[in-house]
Design an enzyme around this catalytic site. Structure first.
Site, mmCIF file in Angstrom:
data_model
loop_
_atom_site.group_PDB
_atom_site.id
_atom_site.type_symbol
_atom_site.label_atom_id
_atom_site.label_comp_id
_atom_site.label_asym_id
_atom_site.label_seq_id
_atom_site.Cartn_x
_atom_site.Cartn_y
_atom_site.Cartn_z
ATOM 1 N N ASN A 113 0.807 -1.220 0.000
ATOM 2 C CA ASN A 113 0.000 0.000 0.000
ATOM 3 C C ASN A 113 0.842 1.274 0.000
ATOM 4 O OD1 ASN A 113 -2.615 -1.248 0.245
ATOM 5 N ND2 ASN A 113 -1.902 -1.936 2.242
ATOM 6 N N THR A 141 2.544 -8.301 -1.353
ATOM 7 C CA THR A 141 2.498 -8.277 0.107
ATOM 8 C C THR A 141 1.892 -9.575 0.623
ATOM 9 O OG1 THR A 141 1.490 -7.316 2.080
ATOM 10 C CG2 THR A 141 0.303 -6.963 0.033
ATOM 11 N N ASP A 143 0.449 -9.690 3.266
ATOM 12 C CA ASP A 143 -0.745 -9.270 4.000
ATOM 13 C C ASP A 143 -2.004 -9.254 3.142
ATOM 14 O OD1 ASP A 143 0.573 -8.921 6.418
ATOM 15 O OD2 ASP A 143 1.235 -6.919 5.879
ATOM 16 N N GLY A 190 -0.046 -10.110 10.380
ATOM 17 C CA GLY A 190 -1.293 -9.402 10.097
ATOM 18 C C GLY A 190 -1.555 -8.389 11.193
ATOM 19 N N GLU A 247 -1.305 -11.347 14.716
ATOM 20 C CA GLU A 247 -0.465 -10.577 15.638
ATOM 21 C C GLU A 247 -1.132 -9.277 16.082
ATOM 22 O OE1 GLU A 247 3.153 -9.054 13.769
ATOM 23 O OE2 GLU A 247 2.144 -8.965 11.843
ATOM 24 N N TYR A 296 9.373 -14.897 10.293
ATOM 25 C CA TYR A 296 9.856 -14.830 8.904
ATOM 26 C C TYR A 296 9.628 -16.129 8.126
ATOM 27 C CZ TYR A 296 12.458 -10.474 9.824
ATOM 28 O OH TYR A 296 12.818 -9.190 10.124
ATOM 29 N N LEU A 297 9.561 -17.256 8.836
ATOM 30 C CA LEU A 297 9.416 -18.535 8.123
ATOM 31 C C LEU A 297 8.180 -18.526 7.227
ATOM 32 C CD1 LEU A 297 11.456 -19.198 10.375
ATOM 33 C CD2 LEU A 297 10.324 -21.391 10.684
#
Lengths: 418, 418
Positions: A113, A141, A143, A190, A247, A296-297
């Site tokens: 974004n 992304t 996300d 997220g 998260e 990160y995984l």
């Protein structure tokens, strides 16, 4: 000047398929030798443009590009950097100095974004200056929250990774059911949207007795009592309960769910939503608990890429080159869903200015009425995006990701002092 | 009575290939229809034997066994249960009552160090009673810490998962290097031994500049100053630092490294070694930090199984059936390494009594002299165990793990009151 250089830059958090986009951009650009002279890549995103740290992608032969297209992470480096909001200014001037110095006629900016905001503003600035630059956004992304595109490259592979992880961890915890009750919590990325959390619901295959039994997303307020009542009900019925937590889940007052502790300097954050929820369950229900944080995984899982996601990542890269050459600066190729099953999609350009900095949340119809799960409609939307398994070449039992030769082009400007 | 029933039980934490062992046991037993009547499996381990909750594996046809052999987790359920130490006693009496009631002539107990103790004691008890039971141990543990076998089924797949995870997360964090320095910490299983932590070193391929830059194992005391000095040196050289931490690392005084906080009821544990180390780095060095806790994901990764590990898991199952029929009660098939490269191995029985409850730590030669990494010898040992990628059939983009039909046999005894 001929402005025949195409410059590509990663922006923001990387994904398992952002390099697939990069490889597709480079290959597509090479298909236009008459118009595109050099293809450069910024070293570490827009910061690399400012520092005039530019990589000559001509050093990557066909084999290297094939390898790049299957390597997770961002080979050219990325960064988080927001373009200052004022018109002109030293940052903007420096960027255009670099574009001029290297005859950059096309900038392909691969991000989310915030990056689409940069694309719109760079294009506006180019027009204001009468500069030939065509700046094209390339969506990316994990996300999945860019407005105007049906989905975002990077999401499908992260979604596949997380749904698989919940499926497999669910089989493990189901094996270990004990008298005290067992709870497993997986915290996924997220901050503001629950797309990745929703993806884990695919593991249940529509069966309410299979993990995940609860999916918490940031789009709805976290209600501790309703949540714990459900955890208890599931655990009493099945002996265990598996939970996905975004998260970024928040209480109705907007406060994030996190582990805090008072130390001599005041409250400090000790852990995120996953451990906070696990502790809540231990303290209020007394169940044994485990939690996982893939971190990160989940966005780097090149060994388990979604073929559809990888194809879309490459397709937006190729389309961006065509938009650049067509003078469609300020646009982004968006993915359109033509059909759910069998899944069909195509690409169409959209303007970046109207979507810049917006964030696409889960639609109301994707969140269950009880706010503790997602709906079948959410699963139907995500399912095609995780389809297909890309087979990674391996060496000694590990994916064969070797480093790339990335020579930087000679600087032509004074050092950036910004 | 004919004592022609073979009974199989999972014990302790499950793995990605424990079902492969189970499937191999069942198949091998069916190859002896003249001697082995029924093949039963305990529901949830030894607790299932006590409760007389026994599954008739005859319901699993050939296709189901093939599926079982590739499904992570323990399909029959497992539990953590230590046999009481006194000879005889109500637990031991009940177990033999169940063996008698179901004519169990062979018990195959699939577990780790504690399970091998149970095997030795059950066999001793059978001899004391003049009972025909032959109890065979079948090795299994992601911790790789059973003495007397070169490696343990379950370890190779978890090792492959973790080395791949560090490799991929390392590419991600290397992309995101920023001015403040970035640190990534991955906490892996291993309360007392560092085998799984050591496996992540394979990701570096022997290059000190590639992740993981630091590997902390429980076998050596954690020295905070030496550790932080190394984190700083690596981050100053590369811009980032990737660290593997065993969950069980301890200070020289024996204290576990964990996040603690004082609350009105006293100190409570808030997080494990991974978050504690990450916080230490933030507070003392000021670097940006991320941490991952794969938790159950690391031992359930059926989508990325080591072919060697899976083959060994099946081989120990088959060998255990042969040992049972040969009257070798009290033994366990151990894996012997015949050659490193190309890797060659075979199986040989060992007595369980001498190895019961022992724990195999990393040998001194596997830990680097600076205590902050593991050696090339450790990598040479682990490398062959992660070789090969088993291809999972998938459905809708996820591994196709469907539930099994597991009918329980009729009870013949009064309910267990233990």
């Amino acid at each position: 000047m001929s402005f025949d250089t195409l410059l590509y830059a990663h922006s923001g958090g990387v994904t398992a398929v952002i390099n697939a986009t990069a490889a597709a951009v480079i290959e597509a650009a090479r298909a236009h030798p008459g118009r595109i002279g050099r293809v450069l890549a910024a070293h570490r995103g827009i910061g690399g443009i400012l520092r005039e740290a530019l990589i000559d992608t001509g050093a990557l032969d066909a084999a290297a590009l094939t390898r790049l297209a299957r390597t997770p992470g961002g080979a050219f480096g990325s960064c988080r950097f927001d373009l200052p909001r004022e018109e002109g200014g030293t940052v903007m001037n420096r960027l255009f100095d670099v574009f001029d110095a290297h005859q950059v006629g096309w900038l392909l900016y691969n991000g989310g974004n915030g990056s689409m905001d940069a694309v719109a503003r760079l294009q506006a600035e180019a027009r204001r200056r009468g500069h030939p630059l065509q700046c094209i956004g390339v969506p990316k992304t994990v996300d999945n929250d860019i407005v105007g595109t049906d989905c975002c490259p990077g999401f499908g592979s992260a979604a596949k990774y997380l749904a698989t992880s919940m499926l497999e961890a669910g089989l493990d915890i189901a094996s270990m059911v004990g008298a005290r009750g067992s709870v497993f919590v997986m915290e996924v990325m997220g901050r503001n949207t629950g797309w990745l959390a929703a993806a884990t619901a695919l593991a249940a295959g529509g069966d309410p007795d299979r993990p995940p039994h609860i999916v918490l997303v940031p789009e709805v307020a976290f209600d501790e009592d309703a949540f714990l009542a459900r955890v208890r009900a599931v655990t009493e019925r099945l002996g265990y309960c598996a939970i996905t937590v975004s998260e970024g889940i928040r209480r109705a007052d907007g406060g994030l769910i996190m582990e805090k502790s008072r130390d001599p300097r005041g409250y400090v954050q000790l852990g995120g939503a996953g451990s906070a929820v696990a502790r809540m369950i231990l303290e209020r229900l007394g169940y044994k608990h485990h939690w996982a944080i893939p971190d990160y995984l989940q966005r780097a899982g090149g060994h388990w890429l979604s073929v559809v996601d990888r194809e879309q990542a490459m397709a937006v890269g190729r389309a961006a080159v065509e938009l650049a050459l067509a003078g469609r600066g300020g646009t982004m190729p968006a993915i359109r869903r033509l059909q759910d099953a069998p899944y069909r999609w195509d690409l169409a350009p959209i303007e970046t200015a109207p979507i810049a900095n917006l964030e696409r949340a889960l639609p109301a119809g994707f969140v269950a009425a009880d706010r503790l799960h997602v709906t079948a409609a959410a699963c139907d939307y995500i399912r095609p995006l995780i389809a297909g398994e890309f087979v990674q070449p391996t060496r000694d039992g590990l994916p064969d990701y070797s480093p790339f030769d990335l020579p930087q082009v000679e600087r032509r400007l004074p050092e950036w002092e910004g």
